[in-house]
Structure formats: C-alpha cells, structure tokens
Design an enzyme around this catalytic site. Structure first.
Site, PDB file in Angstrom:
ATOM      1  N   LYS B  80       0.849  -1.200   0.000  1.00 53.97           N
ATOM      2  CA  LYS B  80       0.000   0.000   0.000  1.00 53.97           C
ATOM      3  C   LYS B  80       0.877   1.240   0.000  1.00 53.97           C
ATOM      4  CE  LYS B  80      -3.949   1.895   2.643  1.00 53.97           C
ATOM      5  NZ  LYS B  80      -4.790   1.703   3.838  1.00 53.97           N
ATOM      6  N   SER B 155      -9.664   1.803   3.063  1.00 52.54           N
ATOM      7  CA  SER B 155      -8.805   2.570   2.206  1.00 52.54           C
ATOM      8  C   SER B 155      -7.777   1.725   1.461  1.00 52.54           C
ATOM      9  CB  SER B 155      -8.066   3.630   3.026  1.00 52.54           C
ATOM     10  OG  SER B 155      -7.311   3.033   4.032  1.00 52.54           O
ATOM     11  N   SER B 179      -9.846  -0.589   7.293  1.00 58.89           N
ATOM     12  CA  SER B 179      -9.289  -0.404   5.949  1.00 58.89           C
ATOM     13  C   SER B 179      -8.572  -1.576   5.319  1.00 58.89           C
ATOM     14  CB  SER B 179      -8.332   0.802   5.963  1.00 58.89           C
ATOM     15  OG  SER B 179      -9.091   1.978   6.116  1.00 58.89           O
TER      16      SER B 179
END
Lengths: 97, 482, 478
Positions: B80, B155, B179
């Site tokens: 990420k 997210s 997330s």
C-alpha cells in the site's frame, strides 16, 4: 451548528484556504458529524480515566547515544525533497518579524 | 505451469524446489499487471525494472540455498502506498506527496526483503488512508475486479483488488477503522488487522496513531498468516511496539474449533444488511456450531458510542499528523504562493483532497480549547468505557463474529452527494471496534451476493489473540472451500 | 512610578547537554554545516516516530529535585499545534497537562534579604530549528540542526518584584544547572533563554495587572533594561487611563524598546492533546530516590563542606564555588596536594587575576590540577621561592607546563649552596660599603637593600632564608 466565523477560524488554524462552495459543503458535513457526537454528551464518565493508548504502556526509552543515518552522512539526502533550497538551507519567502 | 491461481505458499514451495523460477513468475506477473491496469488501476507505481532486478537477486540466492527459513521467498507482492519504500516514491495517493521519495524503508519492508519478498509496486488507496472506497485517491479510483462498476472498498482498495485480480500473490495494507478488512471483504480475499503494537508503525505514514496497524491481504488464511509471521515483531524505533515473545502463528492453522466460545452482537439480528449476507451469516453460525463451538448472541451497551468516539479521536489525531504537510521541507508547494502564509494555505488547500480536509477541520474542532472537554476528553473516556465492556466480553468469549460489512461493494459515486451518509450506512461499528480497543481481526471471504459481489465474515479476537482468530478462520475457510 | 510595583514571572528554557536529541539519535553538538545533524525524525518527514532519550527524563528529574519540586509519578507528552517553518511536524512535543515536576522553589538573596521564588512547574520539550533572516533579501533560511534538541522549561510563579531579584534567581538557577551538569547554560549561545512575564499593579493592590511576555533577551544586562522599559511602558499606559494588551513582545536591545509581535501568535489556541506516539512516564519513588542519591553535590553543600572539611572561611568557600568549573579545579588540586588553604590562595588570587588579565572565562581554563599541585609542592619543599613560583604559574595557566620539568630545565631551583652564597654575600658587602655603614648605624632599610642586591645577583634564585642568615652573620663579623 457551526457558524461561518467558526469555520473560518478552523480553516485558519489548520492553514487550509477554503473557497466559495467548499465552505458550504464542509459546513454541512461538519454539522452532520458533530451532531452525531451528541449521543456521547450524556454518558456518565466521571470516574472513568481517559484511554489514549490501547495497552498499558509505560517508560519506553532509548539510550543517549549518537546514531548515524543517511541524512547526517549526506546533507543532500536530507534536502532531497525540499522544494526550495540553497547552500544547505531550506528556503522560504522572507519572514518579517 | 499455471501458477497464477496458486497461493503464495504453494508458489514459494515450487520456487524453492526449483520447479519454477522467481524470475519467470515475476515477468509473467508484470505482464499480467500491465494488461489489467487499464481496467483496474490497482497500482500507483509499478516497479517493472526494480522488481525484475530483485527477482534475479532472490532467485540467485535461492539457488545458492538461501532463504531456507523463509516460506514466502521469491513470491511477488505489492505494498500500500502509505508504507515507505526506500528511494521509491511513496504518495499516500495524494497530490501532497506525488513526488515524495523516502530515504529509508518502513520496518515491515526490511522484514519482507529479508524474507525474500519481491515487491512489484505501490498500491492505490484512499488519500492518506481516509475513506472506504479508494475513490478519494488523487490518481483515480481502483476498480473492483469482480465488477468494475463497483468500488474495491477502502482505504486499502488497491491492496485488496491486486490480490483478488491475481496481480500479486499477497499485499500489505493498513487498517485504522476497517481499511484492510472491508476491502478484503468487498474483493473476496483474506485480510488481517493485527493486535495494535505487534507490527511496527515505523515507516507507516500515520493517519490515527493509536488506531493504525499494517497487515497482510492474501488469498487465504494460511498465506495471510505466513505474511503476518514475517512482518510482526518488536521494533525499538516505534515506542508503541510491544516487546514480547512472538512465536509463529502458523501453529494455529488447525481445523479445530471445539470448545471455542463465539459471541455475536445481538444487533446483527435486526440491523439492515444485504439479504445474501444474512443468509451467509446464518450459515456460518451453523458451521461453527456443527464444528463444536458455542455461538451466542450478546448485547453491547456501549456499541452506539463506537462510531462517534472513533470519529472524534481519529480526526483529532489525523489533524495533527497531517500538519507536517505544509509545503516547506517536502511535498507539494503551491506555485501560486507569494509568501509564507500562502505557502501554507494554498499548498494544503491544493495538496489535500476534500476528505482529508474535512477530517482535519473536524479534528481542529474537537481539539479547540473550548471543545476539548466536551468532545476529545469525553471520547477518550468513552474509549475506555467501551474497552472495558469488550474486555468483559473477551473474558467470556474467544471470538466476536459478524459480517465484515453489512453490504457488498457499492457502485462508484453511489454517495457522491452525501459523503457523510457513505460512512453512516456502510460503517460497521463492529469493524471499527477492533481498532478502538486494539484487538486483532480478520476478514475471510464467504460467498457472493446475487450480483456476484463477494461477501466477507469477520472474526475479532482478544488482544494478542491472533491464534484464536486464525484457527477459527482456518476452520471456517475449510468448510466454505470444501 | 513609586506607587506601582512590578510583578514578574519567568519562563526559562534550558538546552540539556545530552549527547543526542530528545526523540532521535542525532547529535546535539553546536555548530557545523546546516542541516547536517538531522534525520527524518527531527525533520518531521512522513512515517517517522519519536523514542524518548532516557537521559532527558533523568536530567529533568534531577533539576526538579535540586529545586525542591515534587516529581510527578505519572506524566505524559502533549502535542502543541501551530505552524511555523522552524517546527518540522507543525506541532511541538511538549508537556502541558502533566509536566514532570511541579511546586518547587529557589531561595535568593538580594541586598541581604532572603526571598523564596516559587517554581510552578518544570517540563520537557523539544527545541525547534533555526530561522535566519539576514542572509538574503528574498528568502529566509531554515536550519534544522537544532530541531529536536532537548529542552526543559522552568516556569516560575510571579514572585519577583525587581530586576535584581530576577537576575539573582537566574544566576542561582544557572549555577544549579551547571553543578548538576545538565546544561552548559550559555545565554549567548542560546542554551539558556529567559522569557519575562511582567505586569504592574498599584502597591497594596491584590489583583494582578495584565501581563505581557517578552522574548529574545540575550544577557543579564539586557534583562535589566527590558524590565525597566516594559514596566515604565505599562505604567505610562495605565496613568493615561489606557489598558495593557496581553501579548507577546520582542525585546530589541539595540534600540532599547519592546515591540509587539502582533501576529496570530497572540490569540493562539494550541489545541494541546496527549501524544499517542509516546507512552506515559511512570516515575516511582524508588527511581526518584535513586536519582536523588546520584545527584552531584550542589553549591550550598560544597560551601558547607569546604568550611568544615577544609577549614576555609565562608568567604573563600563562596568564591571557590562561584562556578562548578572553579570548584572542580580546586577539589582536584586539593586531592593531590592536600593543602586546601594553599590551593585556595592560588586559585583565588593568582588564577582569578590571570583570568581577568587574559580575559579567560572559567569554563575555558586549560591548566591541569596536577601541575598546580606540583607547583605548590615545589614551594612547600622550599625548592623554589614564591616570586619564581608566581612567574611559573603564569606559564602553567597559559600553556599548562609541568613546573618540575621547567624548573630543572631552567635551573630555577633555589640555590642552597652555602659556599656559593657566602661568596655573593661577601661580594655585595664589598660593593656597597655605604649600605653596610648604614646598617651598622641601625638603619634596617639598608639590610633590605643588601638583601635585594644579593637576590638580584642570584637572579632571585637564592634561598632567602639562608641568604638572610648568611648576610647577618657576615655583617656581624665586620
């Protein structure tokens, strides 16, 4: 209900320029969110201690030793991402004190 | 050999046995990623050259007999884009950091590299990890591989989608209020949020410091567990890292839940949820009961406080954590700024998206000296109140079970005009709770809805109870996949 | 003017002399190229986390103990949020809600009157970087070397009423910090900064007036000037019927005025909240006791000890302890030479004289206690006389020479050779018959003259006692 001036002072303290329609939509969203916090107001918490961390941490230290790293070995690395730099300093427009 | 469908552990085993070369796999994955990216947009930065170079290095070392104790050596993965990677731009999906190049790796990256991981790139996300759809990314949204009209969740949308689409064999995400788990659920993959403090936050660009954790997203429970084994551990550079005996979690990969006590929030009985989710959920409860676990419904008095408390505390923490993005030392500096004040006001106005700005303003509000007692201090105390109730729960139960999300992946722009509704509807308080109290939590895929969109089930354990959630997830997974 | 009294409180920022910064391993050494002693942590780069330097906490506790404070058993760091280019995270990690020390005091003495000045609290915080405005017309330059250097802030109660009291307090505080070894307290280098909170009120009035805060005062003299100016400015306003604005002002010493920093700093809401990245500090009684045991001897204790153990008068003890550096030299020399009175004289007289003449600060003294001790031994053993000794001491002071070696090389040793001396005595008697005659007729001065001549011919190296004896006996025989 957040007032215009309150929103302005929040934007001021957060250093974010708000323009026109921003103000309207942020005000709306903030109001909704803040309203949703009302449920917490009447919860009895007088004898409850605040919980900042989820574990019972205490006393995390390091020794007083100098450590080397890429930045202090090479000033260029330290300044690599700076938008404006000169002679090893980072530059900002002149501040009048 | 068709390894695209293999799990990470299977692939690694074949690489170790010289049946496949890591280089060959990496080349094929990069080709595949490039083919998929127009459709999915999982990656912000694809490391074609670096990834291949690294694959050669790792393959050479494996051939020499290295990485004997690394069960995932040679497997391509991605990270990420809020996790620092040395000399590789790390953007947090924000204009603010569009060109930011870190000079060091996050601790978890060092650990993965020591374990022979091949990092193929940085994955898309909601800007600064705030959001639940990845729509707020400055680089455009990622699309759900199951149906590209739908969001992948957020997210860590890119992290979940990339694994679901088979672009990488596992990924790292971060989780502050769901997330990792919610996008895992939306994309039909497995994600774990570890116990707070068991994975170092050093090198994770912070959202809410006392809530954030990095965790794995993978194709199944065994893979996710293997990744978690690599990245967990004490780090002296993170003052919130817990120093304790960290033994391997893989011993928990057993199909045995006899005697486990599972609690389900009674609220789920009448909360609005997608009907297929309810169907699956009922099935899951039956599975556990059949396998010898007890499943009971439990009332939680403090559950209505979870979401507001979360918003007050996380917005306060993020408002301070994002203050360093001021256009002075790095990051976006507005070209229109004519003086210092304008550098601040314009850079931050132009560098941040709306969601980030909203949370910063909200955080400033709750921390204002006239509001501190009413909101922030109050929320801190209520956090303890909620924590106490759940501590009680976990002294009687091993697992808190529920659907990861009440809905499956929603359409793009479904909440375009009402961003706050987006949260009110799709926020699951029983996902957020894990971050509020620091508990470990896992989402595993569990069927599909009538549109073919994945459903996920969530297991939350007591603090440091990773083995319990892994065991119960493994057992459930066995049942679902058989 | 006389119907008003000044009410003054201080906020003193002290840079701690740890080797590394408060939250990272960068060096705290002064100077060097800009941005060369930084790292991602103290530059506020994304993804960084602080880890507390234990020594900072120990120094803060030591300071609290030395100022009679209570050490808080449970304390935390808080974030103080504001934006300024020298503040990398746009928040300063400090302590507001639970500072590490509280409720202490220092006793000062001004014009013979003793007074207790209350200390409200002492807390730890990090320093910001340095902004330089005069290098360029268009830009201000930022150097983050100082960012993250550990500070303690000592906040007093508004118990001072004059500049003399303020200076007495600061001098005493400086000495304590110097004795503890926690800071080098150099005001000119910025490691000891005092901000002055001043208000005025009519004598006898109970309520406090509105106060202003003055920053940027770099010497004790400037403190005096700033206090006088600001008090007068406030009194003038009040006499005119105007009110004082509560604000921060900058002291401009060159022009002798204080200027309003009428910027947003004034109405600041810093939105303090506990820093979630830093665990709380739990300092139990055992730990405090352990630190208390390790406390170095402070000045008051030294004065008493010098008086008792070394039998020195209070006056001498006070001078020797007026600086920790001086006290160190004294004690180390005494440890070798075992003659405290003698050592005390050499320091109080010769050392301090040379410090004045050569304009050397006490912390820059370079001679070693070993060499001073050697010199004292040479004098005690009669190997050289005092005149020579004083000359040699200057060389010790300037170049730290070894006096034994020097005496040998330059043959400065006292001459005890009777035969040699008799010859010289007889020579001088022969050369100055008038003085001999004068002496014989009872003029003692003549004896001194003859002595002087003998010493001159011996280049001062003759043993004066022996010369005296020989001269008398020779004159006797005439």
């Amino acid at each position: 209900m957040i007032s215009d001036s309150r929103l302005e002072s929040l934007a001021e303290s957060a250093k974010i320029e708000l323009i026109g329609k921003d103000k309207v939509s942020f005000k709306k969203d903030l109001d909704k969110l803040i309203k949703s916090f009302d449920i917490l107001k009447d919860v009895e918490t007088t004898d409850i201690k605040p919980m900042i961390n989820v574990h019972d941490y205490r006393n995390v230290f390091r020794d007083d030793k100098v450590e080397n790293n890429d930045y202090n070995k090479n000033q260029e690395v330290a300044l690599r991402n700076a938008p404006n730099k000169k002679e090893g300093f980072i530059l900002v427009p002149k501040i009048m004190e | 050999m068709d390894y695209a469908k293999m799990t990470a552990l299977e692939l690694a085993s074949k690489i170790r046995n010289n049946e496949i070369s890591a280089v060959e796999v990496t080349k094929a994955q990069i080709k595949y990623i490039k083919e998929q990216e127009d459709r999915l947009s999982c990656f912000i930065t694809l490391l074609e050259d670096e990834g291949l170079k690294r694959a050669y290095e790792v393959q050479e070392r494996i051939a020499k007999g290295d990485y004997k104790d690394s069960p995932l050596a040679g497997v391509p993965m991605a990270v990420k884009d809020n996790i620092l990677t040395k000399n590789i731009r790390t953007t947090c999906a924000s204009r603010m950091l569009e060109t930011y190049i870190p000079s060091y790796n996050a601790r978890v990256i060092d650990k993965l590299e020591d374990a022979g991981a091949i990092i193929l790139g940085k994955l898309n996300m909601d800007e600064f990890a705030m959001g639940n759809s990845s729509e707020s990314s400055y680089f455009g949204p990622t699309r759900n591989p199951f149906n590209t009209d739908h969001v992948p969740g957020g997210s860590s949308g890119g992290s979940a989608a990339a694994v679901a689409a088979g672009e990488v064999f596992y990924s790292l995400g971060s989780d502050t209020g769901g997330s990792i788990r919610q996008p895992s659920s939306y994309c039909g993959v497995t994600g774990i949020k570890p116990t707070y403090g068991t994975v170092s936050r050093n090198g994770l660009i912070g959202f809410a410091s006392s809530f954030d954790q990095i965790g794995p997203i993978a194709k199944n429970v065994s893979d996710a567990t293997a990744v978690l084994d690599i990245i967990k551990g004490y780090d002296s550079k993170d003052s919130t890292s817990i120093a304790r005996e960290y033994d391997s979690y893989t011993s928990a990969l057993t199909d045995d839940v006899r005697g486990m006590k599972i609690g389900v929030p009674k609220e789920f009985l009448d909360s609005p949820m997608n009907s297929q989710i309810r169907e699956q959920f009922d099935k899951v409860i039956k599975v556990y009961r059949d396998k010898g676990a007890t499943v009971e419904y439990v009332d939680f008095q403090t559950s209505d406080y979870i979401i507001p408390t979360y918003y007050i505390l996380t917005s306060a923490e993020v408002s301070a954590n994002l203050s360093r993005f001021d256009g002075i030392r790095y990051g976006y500096r507005s070209p229109d700024a004519k003086n210092l004040e304008e550098i601040y006001f314009k850079s931050r106005a132009e560098g941040f998206g709306d969601e980030a700005k909203l949370r910063i303003l909200l955080g400033s509000y709750v921390l204002s000296s006239d509001n501190y007692d009413t909101y922030y201090d109050k929320a801190l105390r209520i956090r303890r109140l909620i924590s106490n109730e759940f501590d009680d729960f976990f002294s009687n139960y091993d697992i808190l079970l529920g659907p990861t999300s009440l809905f499956t992946a929603f359409n793009f722009n479904a909440f375009l005009n009402s961003p706050v509704e987006k949260y009110a509807d799709s926020d699951n308080k029983y996902t957020i709770i894990a971050n509020l109290i620091g508990s470990p939590a896992m989402s595993i895929p569990c069927g599909y809805d009538e549109k073919g969109l994945p459903i996920g089930m969530q297991l939350i354990g007591r603090k440091f109870g990773e083995k319990d959630i892994i065991r119960s997830a493994y057992s459930l997974e066995k049942e679902i996949t058989s | 003017m006389y119907k008003y009294e000044k009410v003054i409180g201080l906020e003193v920022h002290v840079e701690l002399s740890t080797k590394s910064k408060i939250f990272c391993g960068c060096s705290t050494e002064f100077g060097g190229r800009p941005n060369s002693k930084c790292c991602p942590i103290c530059m506020g780069m994304p993804g960084t986390l602080p880890v507390l330097n234990r020594r900072v906490l120990e120094y803060a506790i030591a300071t609290g103990l030395a100022t009679g404070c209570t050490i808080r058993e449970y304390s935390r760091f808080d974030r103080k949020n504001y934006f300024y280019p020298d503040l990398p995270k746009s928040y300063q990690t400090s302590q507001l809600y639970l500072p590490i020390c509280y409720e202490g005091s220092l006793e000062i003495e001004v014009d013979g009157i003793k007074k207790k000045i209350g200390i409200h609290e002492i807390h730890m915080e990090e320093d910001a970087g340095k902004l330089i405005h005069d290098q360029d017309d268009e830009f201000s330059f930022i150097d983050y070397n100082r960012s993250g250097v550990p500070l303690i802030e000592i906040v007093t109660k508004p118990d001072m009423n004059s500049k003399e009291e303020v200076i007495a307090f600061l001098e005493k505080l400086q000495l304590i910090l110097e004795y503890l070894g926690v800071s080098d307290c150099k005001m000119q280098e910025g490691s000891f900064r005092a901000d002055i909170n001043l208000s005025v009120r009519k004598k006898g009035q109970k309520e406090l007036g509105t106060r202003t805060e003055m920053k940027n005062i770099n010497s004790f003299k400037a403190i005096g000037r700033a206090i006088d100016y600001e008090a007068k400015r406030q009194i003038d306003l009040l006499e005119k019927g105007e009110s004082i604005e509560q604000e921060t002002r900058r002291w401009d010493d060159a022009n002798g005025i204080s200027l309003s920093l009428r910027s947003k700093i004034n109405a600041k809401d810093y939105r303090y909240f506990p820093d979630p990245d830093l665990p709380p500090l739990v300092v139990d009684k055992d730990w405090v006791d352990e630190i208390r045991k390790r406390q170095p001897e402070l000045r008051e204790e030294k004065i008493q000890r010098y008086m008792k153990e070394f039998k020195l008068p209070e006056y001498d003890a006070k001078i020797l302890t007026s600086s920790k550096y001086l006290a160190d030299i004294f004690e180390k020399t005494v440890a070798i030479s075992k003659n405290p009175k003698e050592v005390s004289n050499w320091i109080m007289i010769e050392t301090m004289r040379l410090m004045r003449d050569r304009q050397v600060q006490v912390e820059n003294i370079t001679f070693s206690p070993e060499n001073l001790a050697r010199l004292i031994e040479l004098v005690e053993a009669g190997k050289i006389n005092r005149t020579i000794a004083k000359e040699i001491f200057e060389l010790i002071f300037d170049e730290d020479i070894d006096p034994e070696v020097y005496v040998k090389e330059h043959q400065l040793g006292v001459v005890d050779d009777r035969d040699l001396l008799i010859k010289v005595v007889q020579e001088v008697i022969r050369d100055f018959p008038d003085s001999v005659t004068d002496y014989k007729s009872g003029k003692d001065k003549a004896f001194k003259h003859l002595m002087g001549q003998i010493m001159k011919r011996m280049k001062g190296k003759a043993n004066p006692v022996l010369v005296n004896e020989l001269l008398r006996s020779e004159l006797e025989e005439l």
